[in-house]
Write an enzyme that holds these catalytic residues in place. Structure first.
Site, PDB file in Angstrom:
ATOM      1  N   ARG A 247      47.500  22.047  55.878  1.00  0.00           N
ATOM      2  CA  ARG A 247      47.899  21.296  56.897  1.00  0.00           C
ATOM      3  C   ARG A 247      46.940  21.270  57.937  1.00  0.00           C
ATOM      4  O   ARG A 247      46.361  20.140  58.365  1.00  0.00           O
ATOM      5  CB  ARG A 247      49.184  21.336  57.411  1.00  0.00           C
ATOM      6  CG  ARG A 247      50.422  20.929  56.618  1.00  0.00           C
ATOM      7  CD  ARG A 247      51.570  21.261  57.119  1.00  0.00           C
ATOM      8  NE  ARG A 247      52.704  20.374  56.628  1.00  0.00           N
ATOM      9  CZ  ARG A 247      53.952  20.776  56.563  1.00  0.00           C
ATOM     10  NH1 ARG A 247      54.378  21.784  57.152  1.00  0.00           N
ATOM     11  NH2 ARG A 247      54.867  20.091  56.010  1.00  0.00           N
TER      12      ARG A 247
ATOM     13  N   LYS B 237      70.393  16.082  45.413  1.00  0.00           N
ATOM     14  CA  LYS B 237      71.833  15.233  45.929  1.00  0.00           C
ATOM     15  C   LYS B 237      71.438  13.744  45.978  1.00  0.00           C
ATOM     16  O   LYS B 237      70.335  13.410  46.505  1.00  0.00           O
ATOM     17  CB  LYS B 237      72.150  15.712  47.212  1.00  0.00           C
ATOM     18  CG  LYS B 237      72.727  17.243  47.141  1.00  0.00           C
ATOM     19  CD  LYS B 237      72.788  17.995  48.476  1.00  0.00           C
ATOM     20  CE  LYS B 237      73.806  17.329  49.399  1.00  0.00           C
ATOM     21  NZ  LYS B 237      73.450  17.917  50.675  1.00  0.00           N
TER      22      LYS B 237
ATOM     23  N   GLY C 196      59.006  17.333  49.884  1.00  0.00           N
ATOM     24  CA  GLY C 196      58.578  18.561  49.827  1.00  0.00           C
ATOM     25  C   GLY C 196      58.539  19.317  48.617  1.00  0.00           C
ATOM     26  O   GLY C 196      57.571  20.107  48.116  1.00  0.00           O
TER      27      GLY C 196
ATOM     28  N   GLY D 206      59.947  14.347  55.048  1.00  0.00           N
ATOM     29  CA  GLY D 206      61.047  13.542  55.767  1.00  0.00           C
ATOM     30  C   GLY D 206      60.570  12.190  56.204  1.00  0.00           C
ATOM     31  O   GLY D 206      61.242  11.384  55.952  1.00  0.00           O
TER      32      GLY D 206
HETATM   33  P1  ADP Z   1      62.213  16.551  47.548  1.00  0.00           P
HETATM   34  O1  ADP Z   1      62.159  17.817  48.277  1.00  0.00           O
HETATM   35  O2  ADP Z   1      60.924  16.425  46.694  1.00  0.00           O
HETATM   36  O3  ADP Z   1      62.571  15.411  48.275  1.00  0.00           O
HETATM   37  P2  ADP Z   1      64.961  17.400  47.059  1.00  0.00           P
HETATM   38  O4  ADP Z   1      65.047  18.201  48.122  1.00  0.00           O
HETATM   39  O5  ADP Z   1      65.839  16.316  46.825  1.00  0.00           O
HETATM   40  O6  ADP Z   1      63.422  16.939  46.389  1.00  0.00           O
HETATM   41  O7  ADP Z   1      65.403  18.211  45.720  1.00  0.00           O
HETATM   42  C1  ADP Z   1      64.754  19.296  45.153  1.00  0.00           C
HETATM   43  C2  ADP Z   1      65.782  20.191  44.630  1.00  0.00           C
HETATM   44  O8  ADP Z   1      66.648  19.590  43.579  1.00  0.00           O
HETATM   45  C3  ADP Z   1      65.111  21.485  43.871  1.00  0.00           C
HETATM   46  O9  ADP Z   1      65.351  22.930  44.407  1.00  0.00           O
HETATM   47  C4  ADP Z   1      65.688  21.597  42.409  1.00  0.00           C
HETATM   48  O10 ADP Z   1      66.057  22.768  42.095  1.00  0.00           O
HETATM   49  C5  ADP Z   1      66.963  20.818  42.570  1.00  0.00           C
HETATM   50  N1  ADP Z   1      67.746  20.074  41.518  1.00  0.00           N
HETATM   51  C6  ADP Z   1      67.073  19.273  40.756  1.00  0.00           C
HETATM   52  N2  ADP Z   1      67.684  18.880  39.635  1.00  0.00           N
HETATM   53  C7  ADP Z   1      68.688  19.912  39.736  1.00  0.00           C
HETATM   54  C8  ADP Z   1      70.041  20.014  38.740  1.00  0.00           C
HETATM   55  N3  ADP Z   1      70.054  19.361  37.863  1.00  0.00           N
HETATM   56  N4  ADP Z   1      71.073  20.681  39.403  1.00  0.00           N
HETATM   57  C9  ADP Z   1      70.767  21.301  40.591  1.00  0.00           C
HETATM   58  N5  ADP Z   1      69.950  21.252  41.295  1.00  0.00           N
HETATM   59  C10 ADP Z   1      68.766  20.647  40.983  1.00  0.00           C
HETATM   60 MG    MG Z   2      63.307  19.221  49.546  1.00  0.00          MG
END
Ligand code: ADP
Ligand code: MG
Length: 399
Positions: free
Chosen positions: A37, A200, A356, A379
């Site tokens: 960063r 989620k 992230g 975010g």
């Molecule tokens: P980002 O930070 O890229 O927006 P998210 O925070 O929404 O992504 O999601 C990332 C998390 O989702 C990771 O920690 C990963 O382990 C979890 N994840 C992905 N697939 C599954 C799954 N099938 N079951 C449980 N957790 C999952």
């Molecule tokens: Mg995340």
């Protein structure tokens, strides 16, 4: 981009007040473990110095909860910045963010000199977007520059309030983020494909709804795909499912159909008998997930289908890992999608990663330099993809 940038200002003899995102990770000894960063802000800082300005920098670091926390002072950041910017001769640092001592330090700056203010979030007025604090900050510069894309979704005194009291323009990092993300959303080369994953569905409903109005194909993976599959009548053993979002998932499938968007769901999955890296695991079709097993990654058939779609795309935006990539046995789907994106880039597609964990996965795969754009703001990029206006961007002068 319809906002003014640092290129639109004559900087000779001016003092630039620059909001940067120096929210870097520190270890227990206060040593910076990743200075990405800080490096990302260098082009803006260098340009301002080259143009004859002096530079006052401000950033938050961590979550000090509205009070001074010694371990969250920006001293190590000032030291690293100086290592990365030797031409500045010195990076001065105040122990305060605003007030007399900060004003005196800012006024003493000569062209070519750099000052770093203390952590903006030590002041309880920062996150309240307090007018008084915004005015005090505005005294520290002649022109405000926002280069902190990662904080642009927050209306804080240093990201939004201060822009009401000074001419306000975007830095190069902010400009690059906005050009990449708005460019893809508003004027995509087609086919336009987005890949949405992560844990989620409830975190990503807004993103999916907005993208359904724009994309040709939506590829769904990660834990959130489970809720869509359940909405289609499957039972998924012990997989993560958000029961309160099943109806919403069904609604999104309907909306996609009505909009003529191809919404693809996994056809097979890697299932495990525990949420653990050393669990037993195997590949099964999504309609054969037994009790006691949970989906932790997309399977090879899904990887093949999704990769084919990605390689034919001209614009691809990806947010959210395809599986629990932090555990090696469940990282294959995410890595394969990253590889397909790298191939799409090589064939001339615009490829963008936001989020992230998604960015961490790409870095883990060693494919960062094979993408058109990697967003520095988790975010902020999500809110932008939801179609929401970012207060830190709205506050900047129009072109
Ligand atoms: P980002 O930070 O890229 O927006 P998210 O925070 O929404 O992504 O999601 C990332 C998390 O989702 C990771 O920690 C990963 O382990 C979890 N994840 C992905 N697939 C599954 C799954 N099938 N079951 C449980 N957790 C999952
Ligand atoms: Mg995340």
């Amino acid at each position: 981009m319809n906002k003014q940038t640092i290129r639109d200002v004559d900087w000779t003899g001016k003092r630039a007040l620059v909001r940067v995102d120096f929210n870097v990770p520190l270890d227990q000894n206060g040593v910076i473990t990743d200075d990405t960063r800080i490096r990302a802000a260098l082009p803006t800082i260098r340009y301002l110095l080259d143009q004859g300005a002096s530079v006052v920098l401000m950033s938050h670091l961590g979550r000090p909860k509205k009070k001074v926390v010694e371990s969250m002072r920006l001293r190590p950041v000032a030291e690293r910045l100086f290592e990365l910017l030797p031409e500045a001769q010195e990076v001065k640092k105040t122990e305060v963010t605003t007030g007399q001592a900060a004003e005196a330090a800012a006024e003493a700056l000569k062209p070519g000199q750099v000052l770093l203010l203390e952590n903006t979030r030590f002041d309880p007025r920062e996150e309240a977007n307090d007018e008084e604090m915004a005015r005090e900050l505005a005294k520290l510069g002649d022109v405000y520059v926002n280069d902190a894309f990662g904080s642009a979704h927050r209306a804080h005194a240093s990201t939004e309030g201060v822009a009401r009291y000074l001419p306000a323009v975007a830095g190069f990092l902010m400009e690059a983020e906005l050009n990449a993300l708005y460019g893809a959303l508003e004027n995509p080369k087609r086919p336009f494909v987005t890949i949405i994953g992560g844990a989620k569905i409830s975190d990503k409903i807004g993103v999916i709804e907005n993208l359904l109005r724009k994309v040709n194909t939506l590829l769904i993976g990660g834990g959130m795909a489970n809720t869509f599959l359940v909405a289609q009548g499957l039972s998924l053993g012990d997989s993560l499912v958000e029961s309160e979002s099943i109806e919403i998932a069904g609604g999104l499938i309907e909306k996609a159909r009505a909009a003529g968007v191809d919404l693809l769901l996994p056809t097979d999955a890697v299932v495990a008998d525990a949420f653990s890296a050393d669990a037993q695991h195997k590949v099964v079709p999504v309609d054969q997930v037994a009790d006691g097993w949970r989906i932790l990654d997309i399977g090879p058939d899904t990887v093949a289908t999704y990769s084919e779609v990605i390689k034919q795309a001209k614009t691809v935006i990806w947010n959210g890992p395809m599986g629990v990539f932090e555990m090696a046995p469940f990282a294959k789907g995410t890595l394969a999608i990253a590889q397909a994106m790298a191939e799409a880039t090589a064939q001339g597609a615009t490829t963008i990663i936001g989020g992230g964990d998604s960015v961490a996965a790409i870095e883990q795969a060693g494919l960062s330099d094979k993408m058109s754009h990697i967003s520095t703001g988790g975010g902020a990029s999500l809110e932008l993809l939801e179609g929401r206006e970012l207060p830190g961007v709205v506050a900047l002068l129009d072109k």
